[in-house]
Design an enzyme around this catalytic site. Structure first.
Site, PDB file in Angstrom:
ATOM      1  N   ASP A  47       0.727  -1.220   0.038  1.00 36.56           N
ATOM      2  CA  ASP A  47       0.045   0.061  -0.093  1.00 36.56           C
ATOM      3  C   ASP A  47       0.976   1.402   0.061  1.00 36.56           C
ATOM      4  O   ASP A  47       0.436   2.438  -0.063  1.00 36.56           O
ATOM      5  CB  ASP A  47      -0.992  -0.056   1.206  1.00 36.56           C
ATOM      6  CG  ASP A  47      -0.199  -0.030   2.552  1.00 36.56           C
ATOM      7  OD1 ASP A  47       0.949  -0.032   2.393  1.00 36.56           O
ATOM      8  OD2 ASP A  47      -1.121   0.136   3.544  1.00 36.56           O
ATOM      9  N   SER A  48       2.166   1.068   0.064  1.00 36.60           N
ATOM     10  CA  SER A  48       3.238   2.130  -0.309  1.00 36.60           C
ATOM     11  C   SER A  48       2.821   2.731  -1.496  1.00 36.60           C
ATOM     12  O   SER A  48       3.276   3.924  -1.824  1.00 36.60           O
ATOM     13  CB  SER A  48       4.518   1.713  -0.312  1.00 36.60           C
ATOM     14  OG  SER A  48       4.655   0.637  -1.082  1.00 36.60           O
ATOM     15  N   ASP A  86      -0.969  -6.021  -0.204  1.00 35.74           N
ATOM     16  CA  ASP A  86      -1.381  -5.314   1.162  1.00 35.74           C
ATOM     17  C   ASP A  86      -2.963  -5.286   1.166  1.00 35.74           C
ATOM     18  O   ASP A  86      -3.716  -4.945   0.366  1.00 35.74           O
ATOM     19  CB  ASP A  86      -0.732  -4.008   1.291  1.00 35.74           C
ATOM     20  CG  ASP A  86       0.601  -4.080   2.027  1.00 35.74           C
ATOM     21  OD1 ASP A  86       0.655  -5.282   2.552  1.00 35.74           O
ATOM     22  OD2 ASP A  86       1.445  -3.168   2.008  1.00 35.74           O
ATOM     23  N   LYS A 116      -1.130  -9.297   2.722  1.00 40.58           N
ATOM     24  CA  LYS A 116      -0.347  -8.906   4.055  1.00 40.58           C
ATOM     25  C   LYS A 116      -1.138  -7.848   4.879  1.00 40.58           C
ATOM     26  O   LYS A 116      -1.851  -7.082   4.195  1.00 40.58           O
ATOM     27  CB  LYS A 116       0.966  -8.330   3.413  1.00 40.58           C
ATOM     28  CG  LYS A 116       1.915  -7.492   4.744  1.00 40.58           C
ATOM     29  CD  LYS A 116       3.324  -7.294   4.331  1.00 40.58           C
ATOM     30  CE  LYS A 116       3.374  -6.027   3.700  1.00 40.58           C
ATOM     31  NZ  LYS A 116       3.043  -4.763   4.213  1.00 40.58           N
ATOM     32  N   GLU A 118      -0.679  -5.422   8.472  1.00 38.57           N
ATOM     33  CA  GLU A 118       0.031  -4.987   9.741  1.00 38.57           C
ATOM     34  C   GLU A 118      -0.604  -5.038  11.010  1.00 38.57           C
ATOM     35  O   GLU A 118      -1.749  -5.123  11.253  1.00 38.57           O
ATOM     36  CB  GLU A 118       0.162  -3.218   9.488  1.00 38.57           C
ATOM     37  CG  GLU A 118       0.799  -2.907   8.014  1.00 38.57           C
ATOM     38  CD  GLU A 118       0.945  -1.552   8.012  1.00 38.57           C
ATOM     39  OE1 GLU A 118       0.619  -0.500   9.013  1.00 38.57           O
ATOM     40  OE2 GLU A 118       1.108  -0.975   6.910  1.00 38.57           O
ATOM     41  N   GLU A 184       9.794  -3.900  10.060  1.00 40.25           N
ATOM     42  CA  GLU A 184      10.118  -2.641   9.418  1.00 40.25           C
ATOM     43  C   GLU A 184      10.710  -1.826  10.367  1.00 40.25           C
ATOM     44  O   GLU A 184      10.142  -1.696  11.514  1.00 40.25           O
ATOM     45  CB  GLU A 184       9.003  -2.278   8.768  1.00 40.25           C
ATOM     46  CG  GLU A 184       9.300  -0.907   8.029  1.00 40.25           C
ATOM     47  CD  GLU A 184       8.419  -0.371   7.201  1.00 40.25           C
ATOM     48  OE1 GLU A 184       7.216  -1.022   6.619  1.00 40.25           O
ATOM     49  OE2 GLU A 184       8.410   1.045   6.674  1.00 40.25           O
TER      50      GLU A 184
HETATM   51  O1  KIV Z   1       3.575  -1.221   1.628  1.00 39.44           O
HETATM   52  C1  KIV Z   1       4.804  -1.710   1.520  1.00 39.44           C
HETATM   53  O2  KIV Z   1       5.381  -1.353   0.293  1.00 39.44           O
HETATM   54  C2  KIV Z   1       5.484  -2.211   2.584  1.00 39.44           C
HETATM   55  C3  KIV Z   1       6.937  -2.671   2.474  1.00 39.44           C
HETATM   56  C4  KIV Z   1       7.633  -1.546   2.976  1.00 39.44           C
HETATM   57  C5  KIV Z   1       7.204  -3.788   3.344  1.00 39.44           C
HETATM   58  O3  KIV Z   1       4.731  -2.654   3.336  1.00 39.44           O
END
Ligand code: KIV
Length: 276
Positions: A47-48, A86, A116, A118, A184
């Site tokens: 989600d970056s 994510d 994924k 968090e 992280e």
């Molecule tokens: O959103 C993302 O790119 C991430 C990485 C920084 C691990 O969670």
């Protein structure tokens, strides 16, 4: 008859069984996925992308639809890597049921190998709920960018009392059935200790060389991001290359050096002679 090469895609199961350090990069588009795929075990549709692709100042406004669209692009562009997508902020924190609906939508619409999310201890029940229903989950502990306001900014996590909590988070995520966990932006000895304690693979970003794998945001490592975090190593200078290419293109257009007869169809020869 043409011989078709069958490429077997990595799965969360084959990733967990890898001996060598696991190579993961983020990817958000099909062309980038195609370039990274031969070299990576996993591609993370992080989600970056809210910050990297859309210029947001955090990941909080990223939607499920955005993750689905980019997840589809990355799955289309790759053949071999296990693609993990994510779960965005607000799509899973409410309840295990909400998390299942969001994860199922991502899995069904993208063809990704897993999701994924968090969180540590507080997300253990949700992780278990998803895993028991057939959704492979990668955890994410240490700095959790979706909790940037609670953390008080993008900072190193794990000093003082925080270290114990990060360790408890790691153990809870493993216990809940995650197939792997991203650590992280933590103090190095903490990530090392977690990696020694866990039997699932740890993937570090700003963590430790002792982690079982490493991940970076692709634009950071390619040198496109203006001010990347200090834990980033740049492996190319694409930002400078793109600026140079844009400057050369602008010069060619303004001087009418581009396009030439080569780039045009049926340009009369007398004009072709006039023009470069
Ligand atoms: O959103 C993302 O790119 C991430 C990485 C920084 C691990 O969670």
């Amino acid at each position: 008859m043409s011989k078709q090469q069958i490429v077997r895609r990595h799965t969360p199961r084959s990733i967990a069984a890898l001996d060598a350090p696991i190579v993961m990069l983020t990817a958000y588009t099909a062309p980038m996925a195609r370039l990274l795929d031969p070299h990576c075990d996993m591609l993370l549709v992080g989600d970056s992308l809210g910050m990297v692709v859309y210029g947001m100042d955090s990941t909080l406004a990223v939607s499920l639809d955005m993750m689905v669209a980019h997840g589809q692009a990355v799955v289309r562009g790759s053949q071999k890597a296990c693609v993990v997508v994510d779960l965005p902020f607000g799509s899973y924190q409410e309840s295990p049921q909400q998390a299942f609906r969001s994860a199922a939508e991502i899995m069904a619409r993208t063809g990704a190998g897993g999701v994924k999310l968090e969180g540590g201890q507080e997300m253990a029940e949700t992780i278990q709920f998803l895993v028991e229903r057939g959704i492979p989950v990668m955890g994410h502990i240490g700095l959790k960018p979706q909790a940037v306001h609670a953390h008080g900014g993008f900072r190193t996590v794990g000093r003082g009392d925080e270290a114990e909590q990060v360790l408890r988070d790691a153990l809870a995520v493993e216990q809940a059935g995650a197939f792997s966990v991203v650590i992280e932006s933590t103090l190095e000895p903490l990530s090392r200790a977690i990696t020694e304690k866990l039997s699932i693979p740890t993937i570090g970003i700003g963590a430790s060389p002792a982690c079982d794998g490493q991940v970076l945001v692709v634009d950071d490592m390619l040198g496109i991001t203006a001010t990347p975090p200090r834990f980033v190593k740049t492996f190319a200078s694409l930002g400078a290359d793109i600026e140079q290419a844009a400057a050369e293109y602008a010069q060619a257009v303004r001087t009418r050096a581009f396009p030439t007869a080569k780039e045009c169809v049926g340009m009369p020869t007398e004009q072709a002679a006039d023009k470069p």
